[in-house]
Design a protein around this motif. Sequence first.
Motif, short mmCIF file in Angstrom:
data_model
loop_
_atom_site.label_atom_id
_atom_site.label_comp_id
_atom_site.label_asym_id
_atom_site.label_seq_id
_atom_site.Cartn_x
_atom_site.Cartn_y
_atom_site.Cartn_z
N LEU A 1 10.17 -2.68 3.13
CA LEU A 1 9.85 -1.64 4.12
C LEU A 1 10.63 -0.35 3.90
N VAL A 2 11.93 -0.45 3.71
CA VAL A 2 12.75 0.77 3.53
C VAL A 2 12.45 1.45 2.20
N PRO A 3 12.43 0.73 1.06
CA PRO A 3 12.10 1.41 -0.20
C PRO A 3 10.76 2.12 -0.20
N LEU A 4 9.77 1.56 0.50
CA LEU A 4 8.43 2.16 0.52
C LEU A 4 8.24 3.13 1.69
N GLU A 5 9.30 3.33 2.46
CA GLU A 5 9.23 4.21 3.64
C GLU A 5 8.11 3.78 4.58
N TYR B 1 3.97 -6.32 12.40
CA TYR B 1 3.13 -5.21 12.86
C TYR B 1 3.14 -4.14 11.78
N SER B 2 2.09 -3.34 11.75
CA SER B 2 2.02 -2.26 10.76
C SER B 2 0.90 -1.31 11.16
N CYS B 3 0.65 -0.33 10.32
CA CYS B 3 -0.43 0.63 10.52
C CYS B 3 -1.12 0.88 9.19
N ALA B 4 -2.24 1.57 9.21
CA ALA B 4 -3.01 1.78 7.99
C ALA B 4 -2.22 2.54 6.93
N ASP B 5 -1.51 3.60 7.34
CA ASP B 5 -0.72 4.38 6.38
C ASP B 5 0.31 3.52 5.66
N ASP B 6 0.98 2.65 6.41
CA ASP B 6 2.01 1.81 5.81
C ASP B 6 1.41 0.75 4.89
N LEU B 7 0.31 0.15 5.31
CA LEU B 7 -0.29 -0.91 4.48
C LEU B 7 -0.83 -0.36 3.18
N PHE C 1 2.06 -0.23 0.85
CA PHE C 1 2.36 -1.55 0.31
C PHE C 1 1.36 -1.92 -0.78
N SER C 2 0.08 -1.71 -0.51
CA SER C 2 -0.96 -2.04 -1.49
C SER C 2 -0.76 -1.27 -2.79
N ASN C 3 -0.53 0.03 -2.68
CA ASN C 3 -0.34 0.85 -3.89
C ASN C 3 0.88 0.40 -4.68
N ALA C 4 1.98 0.16 -3.98
CA ALA C 4 3.22 -0.24 -4.66
C ALA C 4 3.04 -1.58 -5.36
N LEU C 5 2.33 -2.50 -4.72
CA LEU C 5 2.10 -3.81 -5.33
C LEU C 5 1.33 -3.69 -6.63
N PHE C 6 0.22 -2.94 -6.60
CA PHE C 6 -0.63 -2.86 -7.79
C PHE C 6 -0.12 -1.86 -8.81
N GLU C 7 0.81 -1.02 -8.44
CA GLU C 7 1.47 -0.14 -9.40
C GLU C 7 2.75 -0.77 -9.96
N LEU C 8 2.96 -2.05 -9.64
CA LEU C 8 4.08 -2.85 -10.17
C LEU C 8 5.44 -2.30 -9.76
N LYS C 9 5.50 -1.73 -8.55
CA LYS C 9 6.77 -1.22 -8.04
C LYS C 9 7.54 -2.27 -7.24
N LEU C 10 6.87 -3.37 -6.88
CA LEU C 10 7.51 -4.43 -6.11
C LEU C 10 7.77 -5.67 -6.95
N ILE C 11 6.82 -6.02 -7.78
CA ILE C 11 6.96 -7.15 -8.69
C ILE C 11 6.36 -6.75 -10.04
N ILE D 1 -9.67 -1.13 0.73
CA ILE D 1 -10.19 -0.97 2.09
C ILE D 1 -9.27 -1.72 3.05
N ILE D 2 -8.76 -1.01 4.03
CA ILE D 2 -7.94 -1.61 5.07
C ILE D 2 -8.61 -1.35 6.41
N ILE D 3 -8.87 -2.42 7.16
CA ILE D 3 -9.45 -2.29 8.49
C ILE D 3 -8.56 -3.06 9.47
N LEU D 4 -8.11 -2.38 10.50
CA LEU D 4 -7.24 -2.97 11.51
C LEU D 4 -7.92 -2.85 12.87
#
Length: 372
Positions: free
Chosen positions: A224-228, A275-281, A284-294, A348-351
């Motif tokens: 959460l903190v690294p990805l703001e 809990y989260s919001c669309a901007d935050d998710l 997370f999605s971008n960081a995951l697939f850009e290999l910034k998390l793993i 696509i993120i739907i909340l």
Amino acid sequence: MTQPYKKTNRFQVAYDNIKMRYLLIFTLSIIAFQTAIGQQKRLEFFIEEYANKNNFNGTIYIQKDSSQLYYKSFGLADRRFGIPIINETIYKVASITKAFTAVLILQLYEEGKLEMNKPFNTYLPDFKGEASSKVTIHQLLNHTSGMRQIDTISSLDNAFKFGLGYLQKPNTSDQLLDSFKKYSLVNEPGEKWEYNNYEYIVLGKIIEKLYGKTFEQVLKEKILVPLEMNQSGMLKEKAIVANLASTYFIGKHPDTLMTDIPVYIENWYAAGSMYSCADDLIKFSNALFELKLINEESLDRMLEPGLENYGYGVWIKGQGNQRRMERYGRIMGANAVWMRFLNNDITIIILSNTNMTNLGEYALNAYRNMVD
């Protein structure tokens, strides 16, 4: 009569060729632009028509090639006071939490602190249940542990009649772990897929044990903190989250919404308490697939479909341009979906704060209106 010889101006020919090329490029650009505008309008029309017809309350965020394509909210965040949902509204995202837990486990794997094929009592030696010496980390992640299902309410009628058991009592994560470890295995580990929140409660406790911190602290420090992701965290019954949408679900009567049955949200812990919001998710999605998390090897592990097309915390479905990662979250009125189409970089993120709309169908049809 013989026609007089006319000298060709090679510079004029070259100029004409260049002019024709630029004209062609310009024409194709206009066609592509008009096509894109048409697709955008078709997408917008579909999303808004579907929202109106299916009583959608919530937020939709669509991204293509790392660029925002659509972002809009519908309906009410609080029906008592008529407060509208806006793009900044925060939601209970339920089992989307499992994707975060899976990433934290994969980070431990990359750090050499954990092995996927070791039984989980390697990391929780005080867990004395039968499963601890037989079930591996891999089997916890992909729901093939064979452990007894802990969410045993078979119908909404039974929930109203008998309550929701442990979910309506305040439990610490240690108490959650201890409550069910006495149960024997119901299937041989690895042989059968069964969705089970308890597996991710065990994974959450492993994360705590190996880092010597609470799951919430690790989640903040590692993701959460690294990805703001400043509008995301773990829900607590006694904590107020600003801009959090109230949740409503269809009860016994299909035309009537009611507020969620009272529960202690902490009881979903590492399986569903975020809990989260669309901007935050989308971060997370971008960081995951850009290999910034793993790293790439770990992401491949996460996206490797096993039984019932389930990987680590996510499903992998479809073929070709339809091949996608899916992650749903549902707890009564809390309703969320995160889809990533793996071959054309569309997310696509739907909340939502009600269970009135089939979000999986909504997301897939939105995608088809983009690419068909």
